[in-house]
Design a protein around this motif. Structure first.
Motif, mmCIF file in Angstrom:
data_model
loop_
_atom_site.group_PDB
_atom_site.id
_atom_site.type_symbol
_atom_site.label_atom_id
_atom_site.label_comp_id
_atom_site.label_asym_id
_atom_site.label_seq_id
_atom_site.Cartn_x
_atom_site.Cartn_y
_atom_site.Cartn_z
ATOM 1 N N VAL A 189 0.835 -1.204 0.000
ATOM 2 C CA VAL A 189 0.000 0.000 0.000
ATOM 3 C C VAL A 189 0.867 1.249 0.000
ATOM 4 O O VAL A 189 0.636 2.193 -0.752
ATOM 5 C CB VAL A 189 -0.952 -0.004 1.211
ATOM 6 N N GLN B 155 -6.899 3.727 0.291
ATOM 7 C CA GLN B 155 -7.535 3.148 1.479
ATOM 8 C C GLN B 155 -8.919 2.607 1.171
ATOM 9 O O GLN B 155 -9.299 1.534 1.665
ATOM 10 C CB GLN B 155 -7.606 4.196 2.590
ATOM 11 N N GLN B 156 -9.677 3.326 0.384
ATOM 12 C CA GLN B 156 -11.021 2.868 0.052
ATOM 13 C C GLN B 156 -10.971 1.533 -0.681
ATOM 14 O O GLN B 156 -11.759 0.624 -0.414
ATOM 15 C CB GLN B 156 -11.733 3.916 -0.812
ATOM 16 N N LYS B 157 -10.012 1.386 -1.595
ATOM 17 C CA LYS B 157 -9.883 0.137 -2.333
ATOM 18 C C LYS B 157 -9.348 -0.987 -1.448
ATOM 19 O O LYS B 157 -9.754 -2.139 -1.567
ATOM 20 C CB LYS B 157 -8.954 0.334 -3.532
ATOM 21 N N ALA B 158 -8.412 -0.664 -0.558
ATOM 22 C CA ALA B 158 -7.753 -1.698 0.242
ATOM 23 C C ALA B 158 -8.576 -2.149 1.437
ATOM 24 O O ALA B 158 -8.571 -3.328 1.795
ATOM 25 C CB ALA B 158 -6.390 -1.188 0.723
ATOM 26 N N GLN B 159 -9.313 -1.204 2.084
ATOM 27 C CA GLN B 159 -9.987 -1.559 3.332
ATOM 28 C C GLN B 159 -11.437 -1.101 3.407
ATOM 29 O O GLN B 159 -12.111 -1.325 4.410
ATOM 30 C CB GLN B 159 -9.206 -0.980 4.521
ATOM 31 N N GLY B 160 -11.918 -0.451 2.342
ATOM 32 C CA GLY B 160 -13.324 -0.065 2.297
ATOM 33 C C GLY B 160 -13.675 1.148 3.124
ATOM 34 O O GLY B 160 -14.856 1.470 3.296
ATOM 35 N N ARG B 161 -12.699 1.854 3.636
ATOM 36 C CA ARG B 161 -12.953 3.070 4.420
ATOM 37 C C ARG B 161 -11.740 3.985 4.327
ATOM 38 O O ARG B 161 -10.644 3.561 3.950
ATOM 39 C CB ARG B 161 -13.231 2.729 5.892
ATOM 40 N N ASP C 139 -9.202 6.690 6.333
ATOM 41 C CA ASP C 139 -8.701 7.055 7.656
ATOM 42 C C ASP C 139 -7.631 8.134 7.515
ATOM 43 O O ASP C 139 -6.444 7.833 7.389
ATOM 44 C CB ASP C 139 -8.115 5.819 8.340
ATOM 45 N N SER D 290 -4.075 8.206 9.213
ATOM 46 C CA SER D 290 -2.966 7.349 8.787
ATOM 47 C C SER D 290 -2.424 7.745 7.410
ATOM 48 O O SER D 290 -1.613 7.025 6.835
ATOM 49 C CB SER D 290 -3.405 5.881 8.760
#
Length: 290
Positions: free
Chosen positions: A35, A246-252, A254, A257
């Protein structure tokens, strides 16, 4: 952004890395580095493992394959060579006007993975600048990932922007600004984000003057930018925004970070550099808002 077909390429600015080094790192950490790498890491020491010496990759043939601007227009590795030539020619002229002489930085073009002074460079990490050895590391297969996985278009300036961004980190290193990323490494207003957005802006400064850069014989390397070229660069800048990743990797998303800035911020700062053509407009470290 197309190259003039008769322009000459200088492959001495690009060396070849390896293809089969051993990466010493666990699977969980590897996902984190994937990432981070996809949003252009700067110094990966402490995150990357060591590697064994690697065998030469296909990049070792660039001297034979990459001779002219026509080669850069048809071959992605030759396009990297041509972009390195243009970026370095630009900053060799521009940086002294700001009171600093430019020191050239080699690009290591590799396939798979290779060793760097900052640890293992791999196609999972993505392009990065290593300040320890002052070299840029690029596996050209990253450009396919940028398009297929993260949604950037496949235009030439999308790829050239990546190279120019990494050389933006070299410019920061030359100016003594790169260390700001280490002081405050996460958060929407962090030093890391500010350093990355500055590198985007510096890529835009290069884009502003790119069509004036010449090869060793004085022939212009690149044709003037078109609106489609700028759209390509902006698509790449947006694709590697922290919020998109982040949206693609974890759906939200943050923001606490973040290390590189949002898609909108990355587009804004590239555009700032492109419109002004002025390094001083890229002072994200003191910017009240990003």
């Amino acid at each position: 952004m197309s190259f003039n077909e008769n322009a000459g390429l200088d492959t001495s600015q690009v060396s070849s890395g390896g293809g089969r080094g051993k990466m010493v790192i666990g699977g969980g950490a590897g996902l984190v580095i994937l990432v981070l790498g996809l949003v252009f890491g700067v110094d990966t020491s402490g995150l990357l493992g060591s590697s064994d010496p690697s065998e030469p990759s296909g990049a070792s043939t660039i001297g034979a394959r990459c001779r002219t601007g026509a080669d850069a227009n048809r071959d992605v590795e030759c396009r990297v060579v041509g972009t390195v030539n243009s970026v370095q020619a630009f900053w060799a002229q521009a940086l002294p006007t700001y009171g600093t002489e430019y020191s050239p930085a080699q690009t290591v073009l590799y396939s798979g993975q290779t060793a760097s002074a900052c640890g293992t460079a791999s196609n999972a990490v993505g392009p990065f600048y290593c300040p320890t050895d002052k070299q840029v590391y690029i596996d050209a297969s990253f450009f396919d990932e940028l398009t297929s996985r993260y949604g950037a278009d496949d235009g030439a300036l999308a790829q050239e922007y990546v190279v120019a961004h990494e050389y933006g980190h070299h410019i920061q290193d030359e100016l003594g600004l790169l260390g700001a990323a280490q002081n405050d490494r996460q958060g929407a207003d962090s030093g890391s984000v500010r350093v990355e957005l500055m590198a985007d802006c510096l890529a835009g400064v290069w884009a502003h003057g790119a069509s004036t850069t010449t090869d060793r014989a004085g022939r212009t390397l690149l044709k003037p930018l078109t609106a489609q070229d700028i759209d390509s660069a902006l698509s790449a800048a947006a694709a590697v925004g922290d919020d998109r990743i982040q949206q693609k990797a974890q759906g939200r998303v943050d923001p606490e970070s973040w290390t590189h800035g949002s898609a909108a911020q990355r587009q804004t700062w590239f555009t700032t550099g492109y419109r002004t053509g002025n390094l001083k407009a890229c002072n994200t470290l003191d910017a009240a808002t990003l």
